[in-house]
Write a protein that holds these residues in place. Structure first.
Motif, PDB file in Angstrom:
ATOM      1  N   THR A  52       8.731   8.532  -4.993  1.00 15.02           N
ATOM      2  CA  THR A  52       8.778   7.182  -4.668  1.00 15.02           C
ATOM      3  C   THR A  52       8.663   6.954  -3.007  1.00 15.02           C
ATOM      4  OG1 THR A  52      10.138   6.546  -6.628  1.00 15.02           O
ATOM      5  CG2 THR A  52       9.766   4.979  -4.975  1.00 15.02           C
ATOM      6  N   ILE A  53       9.346   7.818  -2.507  1.00 14.06           N
ATOM      7  CA  ILE A  53       9.241   7.629  -0.881  1.00 14.06           C
ATOM      8  C   ILE A  53       8.029   8.043  -0.330  1.00 14.06           C
ATOM      9  CG2 ILE A  53      10.135   9.079   1.277  1.00 14.06           C
ATOM     10  CD1 ILE A  53      12.890   9.465  -0.237  1.00 14.06           C
ATOM     11  N   VAL A  54       7.374   9.110  -0.861  1.00 14.54           N
ATOM     12  CA  VAL A  54       5.839   9.422  -0.441  1.00 14.54           C
ATOM     13  C   VAL A  54       5.144   8.394  -0.760  1.00 14.54           C
ATOM     14  CG1 VAL A  54       3.928  10.835  -0.976  1.00 14.54           C
ATOM     15  CG2 VAL A  54       6.499  11.984  -0.799  1.00 14.54           C
ATOM     16  N   SER A  55       5.155   7.625  -2.196  1.00 15.05           N
ATOM     17  CA  SER A  55       4.244   6.508  -2.535  1.00 15.05           C
ATOM     18  C   SER A  55       4.471   5.147  -1.710  1.00 15.05           C
ATOM     19  CB  SER A  55       4.250   6.269  -3.853  1.00 15.05           C
ATOM     20  OG  SER A  55       5.526   6.105  -4.352  1.00 15.05           O
ATOM     21  N   SER A  56       5.911   5.224  -1.440  1.00 17.67           N
ATOM     22  CA  SER A  56       5.983   3.900  -0.581  1.00 17.67           C
ATOM     23  C   SER A  56       5.534   4.048   0.918  1.00 17.67           C
ATOM     24  CB  SER A  56       7.433   3.693  -0.277  1.00 17.67           C
ATOM     25  OG  SER A  56       8.116   3.531  -1.409  1.00 17.67           O
ATOM     26  N   LEU A  57       5.413   5.115   1.363  1.00 13.87           N
ATOM     27  CA  LEU A  57       4.678   5.607   2.782  1.00 13.87           C
ATOM     28  C   LEU A  57       3.420   5.401   2.938  1.00 13.87           C
ATOM     29  CD1 LEU A  57       7.070   8.555   4.179  1.00 13.87           C
ATOM     30  CD2 LEU A  57       7.292   6.182   4.806  1.00 13.87           C
ATOM     31  N   VAL A  58       2.658   5.583   1.782  1.00 14.66           N
ATOM     32  CA  VAL A  58       1.247   5.311   1.789  1.00 14.66           C
ATOM     33  C   VAL A  58       0.911   4.057   1.200  1.00 14.66           C
ATOM     34  CG1 VAL A  58       0.929   8.037   1.765  1.00 14.66           C
ATOM     35  CG2 VAL A  58       1.001   6.879  -0.187  1.00 14.66           C
ATOM     36  N   SER A  59       1.753   3.426   0.771  1.00 20.32           N
ATOM     37  CA  SER A  59       1.431   2.172  -0.020  1.00 20.32           C
ATOM     38  C   SER A  59       0.375   1.190   0.757  1.00 20.32           C
ATOM     39  CB  SER A  59       2.731   1.250  -0.115  1.00 20.32           C
ATOM     40  OG  SER A  59       3.414   0.904   0.935  1.00 20.32           O
ATOM     41  N   GLY A  60       0.462   1.281   1.982  1.00 17.35           N
ATOM     42  CA  GLY A  60      -0.463   0.215   2.590  1.00 17.35           C
ATOM     43  C   GLY A  60      -1.983   0.733   2.613  1.00 17.35           C
ATOM     44  N   LYS A  61      -2.233   2.093   2.771  1.00 20.21           N
ATOM     45  CA  LYS A  61      -3.572   2.552   2.412  1.00 20.21           C
ATOM     46  C   LYS A  61      -4.133   2.459   0.945  1.00 20.21           C
ATOM     47  CE  LYS A  61      -3.509   5.777   6.302  1.00 20.21           C
ATOM     48  NZ  LYS A  61      -3.530   7.161   6.545  1.00 20.21           N
ATOM     49  N   VAL A  62      -3.194   2.837   0.142  1.00 18.89           N
ATOM     50  CA  VAL A  62      -3.367   2.494  -1.340  1.00 18.89           C
ATOM     51  C   VAL A  62      -3.788   1.420  -1.638  1.00 18.89           C
ATOM     52  CG1 VAL A  62      -2.323   3.122  -3.665  1.00 18.89           C
ATOM     53  CG2 VAL A  62      -2.096   4.523  -1.701  1.00 18.89           C
ATOM     54  N   ILE A  63      -3.022   0.196  -1.359  1.00 13.96           N
ATOM     55  CA  ILE A  63      -3.209  -1.327  -1.678  1.00 13.96           C
ATOM     56  C   ILE A  63      -4.542  -1.715  -1.253  1.00 13.96           C
ATOM     57  CG2 ILE A  63      -2.165  -3.478  -1.589  1.00 13.96           C
ATOM     58  CD1 ILE A  63      -0.667  -1.860  -3.438  1.00 13.96           C
ATOM     59  N   LYS A  64      -4.565  -1.209   0.012  1.00 13.14           N
ATOM     60  CA  LYS A  64      -5.859  -1.509   0.818  1.00 13.14           C
ATOM     61  C   LYS A  64      -7.266  -1.326  -0.051  1.00 13.14           C
ATOM     62  CE  LYS A  64      -8.168  -1.771   5.128  1.00 13.14           C
ATOM     63  NZ  LYS A  64      -8.032  -1.210   6.732  1.00 13.14           N
ATOM     64  N   ARG A  65      -7.174  -0.170  -0.473  1.00 14.41           N
ATOM     65  CA  ARG A  65      -8.226   0.348  -1.075  1.00 14.41           C
ATOM     66  C   ARG A  65      -8.604  -0.027  -2.596  1.00 14.41           C
ATOM     67  NH1 ARG A  65      -9.768   6.931  -1.452  1.00 14.41           N
ATOM     68  NH2 ARG A  65     -11.630   6.796  -2.933  1.00 14.41           N
ATOM     69  N   PHE A  66      -7.285   0.176  -3.229  1.00 10.95           N
ATOM     70  CA  PHE A  66      -7.305  -0.443  -4.704  1.00 10.95           C
ATOM     71  C   PHE A  66      -7.112  -1.636  -5.363  1.00 10.95           C
ATOM     72  CE2 PHE A  66      -6.832   4.482  -4.554  1.00 10.95           C
ATOM     73  CZ  PHE A  66      -8.022   4.823  -5.156  1.00 10.95           C
ATOM     74  N   GLY A  67      -6.161  -2.307  -4.301  1.00 16.40           N
ATOM     75  CA  GLY A  67      -5.902  -3.622  -4.674  1.00 16.40           C
ATOM     76  C   GLY A  67      -4.569  -3.598  -5.526  1.00 16.40           C
ATOM     77  N   THR A  68      -3.596  -4.776  -5.355  1.00 15.37           N
ATOM     78  CA  THR A  68      -2.406  -4.714  -5.889  1.00 15.37           C
ATOM     79  C   THR A  68      -2.347  -4.543  -7.498  1.00 15.37           C
ATOM     80  OG1 THR A  68      -1.571  -6.074  -4.157  1.00 15.37           O
ATOM     81  CG2 THR A  68      -0.242  -6.144  -6.298  1.00 15.37           C
ATOM     82  N   GLY A  69      -3.554  -5.165  -8.054  1.00 11.67           N
ATOM     83  CA  GLY A  69      -3.593  -5.241  -9.683  1.00 11.67           C
ATOM     84  C   GLY A  69      -3.688  -3.978 -10.031  1.00 11.67           C
ATOM     85  N   ARG A  70      -4.658  -3.379  -9.583  1.00  4.20           N
ATOM     86  CA  ARG A  70      -4.878  -1.855 -10.126  1.00  4.20           C
ATOM     87  C   ARG A  70      -3.799  -0.842  -9.807  1.00  4.20           C
ATOM     88  NH1 ARG A  70     -11.113  -0.690  -8.273  1.00  4.20           N
ATOM     89  NH2 ARG A  70     -12.017  -2.270  -9.558  1.00  4.20           N
ATOM     90  N   VAL A  71      -3.004  -1.035  -8.742  1.00  2.00           N
ATOM     91  CA  VAL A  71      -1.938   0.053  -8.372  1.00  2.00           C
ATOM     92  C   VAL A  71      -0.910  -0.520  -9.318  1.00  2.00           C
ATOM     93  CG1 VAL A  71      -0.009   0.418  -6.650  1.00  2.00           C
ATOM     94  CG2 VAL A  71      -2.606   0.174  -5.947  1.00  2.00           C
ATOM     95  N   SER A  72      -0.537  -1.466  -9.815  1.00  2.81           N
ATOM     96  CA  SER A  72       0.297  -2.098 -10.648  1.00  2.81           C
ATOM     97  C   SER A  72       0.057  -1.374 -11.990  1.00  2.81           C
ATOM     98  CB  SER A  72       0.467  -3.633 -10.910  1.00  2.81           C
ATOM     99  OG  SER A  72       0.823  -4.264  -9.479  1.00  2.81           O
ATOM    100  N   PHE A  73      -1.051  -1.467 -12.471  1.00  2.00           N
ATOM    101  CA  PHE A  73      -1.488  -0.861 -13.561  1.00  2.00           C
ATOM    102  C   PHE A  73      -1.215   0.615 -13.709  1.00  2.00           C
ATOM    103  CE2 PHE A  73      -5.090   1.383 -15.996  1.00  2.00           C
ATOM    104  CZ  PHE A  73      -4.681   1.440 -17.088  1.00  2.00           C
TER     105      PHE A  73
END
Length: 402
Positions: A52-73
């Motif tokens: 969870t720490i790793v995914s939190s630190l890269v969350s900005g880039k991940v959300i920007k690329r895939f969007g909140t909806g896709r990341v949630s799914f």
């Protein structure tokens, strides 16, 4: 559509909460089945939180690329698959392997949704949002207790939670078009709900400073570290404390710990209404004091029933702290850096979840699990001191700016 999106976000937080309290409730029985030492639960918990720490630190880039909806799914799907892996796991090694996607599935979506609500909704929405996380965290031990009461079938408990997670993931999948439509006009649709944040412009002295160099950020991170240290340590080792120190049956201990999560959930629901009358800072301080009193009840040699009262008080006290600290982020440090600082806060929070419970387990394996209340009281005291020091710095900054 904005209201429907909020409902989807609530469901996503139920999905986040369901697995968080499961390992602690099931571990007294899992430990026997795998013939594992007590501190192995700390290793599993550390693996989950580390992901969870790793995914939190890269969350900005991940959300920007895939969007909140896709990341949630994707998060819900990963979590469901990992829980299904726990059901089939033949050994501790497989549990460790499955713990990795279980942790990765939570971090990015957690940081993204928290910052989204902090920027666009008032404080009561943040508290209610996290009360829905508490719904999931409360249901986890309750469901597990039903299976381990008679036949010690902890695997069936994990299978049931996995099925619920797959159902929530399906809802998130079908909601993807809704996320895309709402995102196009979210600023306009949410403007009325975000007056406090939008009217509170960034402080000029923080616009061109690196987030970690802003005064008070490190104290805020320390508060998050010890908050999650308390919450996770009680959730993971509460059942073991009740079984080994208070000599309660494993099924009863799991139910009592569910009252702890229940106190957390109900407290956050009530907090949502209290925010209309009390500030975030006052709620944070009051919650810390209540939690400290609950830890003292666990520490004193009192009848077992008062241990239940102590667990509930700790849960009630912790209830307002996390959502109120999150909602204060853009107010404390400005909108410019809020997403970055939010990611840092979530990463540090999960660092507390990663290292503090295993630390207790390691020490308890050489002493006794009876040290749990001592550690809880110390963690809460440090959190309270850090929070009050931060409030002092913020008051000085406001005074200087005026």
């Amino acid at each position: 559509m904005t209201l429907l999106l909020l409902v989807i976000i609530y469901l996503a937080f139920i999905s986040l909460g369901l697995p968080d309290s499961l390992l602690g409730a099931a571990w007294p029985v899992m430990q026997q089945d795998f013939a594992a030492p007590l501190e192995t639960a700390g290793l599993l918990f550390m693996t989950i939180a580390g992901g969870t720490i790793v995914s939190s630190l890269v969350s900005g880039k991940v959300i920007k690329r895939f969007g909140t909806g896709r990341v949630s799914f994707i998060s819900g799907l990963m979590t469901a698959s990992a829980l299904l892996g726990f059901y089939f796991a033949p050994s501790i090694i497989w549990l460790v392997v499955c713990a990795i996607p279980l942790g990765l599935g939570a971090g990015a979506v957690d940081a993204a949704l928290n910052n989204y609500v902090a920027l666009n909704y008032k404080a009561h929405h943040m508290s209610w949002l996290h009360s829905f996380w508490g719904v999931g965290a409360t249901l986890g031990p309750i469901i597990m207790a039903q299976f381990i009461a008679g036949q010690h079938a902890w695997r069936s408990g994990y299978l049931t939670i996995a099925g619920i997670q797959f159902g929530l993931a399906a809802i998130l999948l079908f909601s993807l078009p809704l996320w895309n439509r709402v995102s196009k006009n979210s600023n306009k649709a949410l403007h009325e709900n975000s007056e406090d944040i939008h009217n509170n412009s960034d402080h000029e002295d923080t616009k061109y400073v690196k987030p970690l160099q802003i005064k008070g950020v490190k104290l805020a991170l320390l508060s998050f570290l010890f908050y999650c240290g308390v919450e996770a340590t009680v959730g993971l080792w509460g059942s073991s404390f009740l079984v080994n120190v208070k000599e309660l049956p494993a099924s009863v201990a799991a139910q009592w710990v569910s009252f702890y999560w229940g106190g957390l959930t109900i407290g956050r629901f009530i907090t949502g209404f209290v925010t209309f009358k009390m500030s975030n800072r006052m709620l944070i301080r009051t919650g810390q004091i209540i939690a400290l009193v609950g830890a003292v009840l666990l520490l004193l040699p009192l009848p077992s029933i008062l241990s239940l009262v102590g667990f509930i008080m700790v849960g009630l006290g912790l209830a307002p702290i996390f959502p109120c600290m999150l909602h204060e982020t853009p107010i404390r440090f400005g909108k410019t850096h809020s997403q970055t600082i939010m990611g840092y806060q979530m990463a540090v929070a999960y660092t507390g979840s990663t290292f503090m419970p295993p630390l207790l387990g390691f020490i308890a394996s050489y002493t006794t699990i009876g040290i749990l209340p001592i550690f809880i009281a110390i963690y809460i005291a440090v959190m309270l001191l850090s929070s009050e020091r931060l409030n002092t710095l913020l008051r000085k900054r406001v005074h200087i700016s005026n």
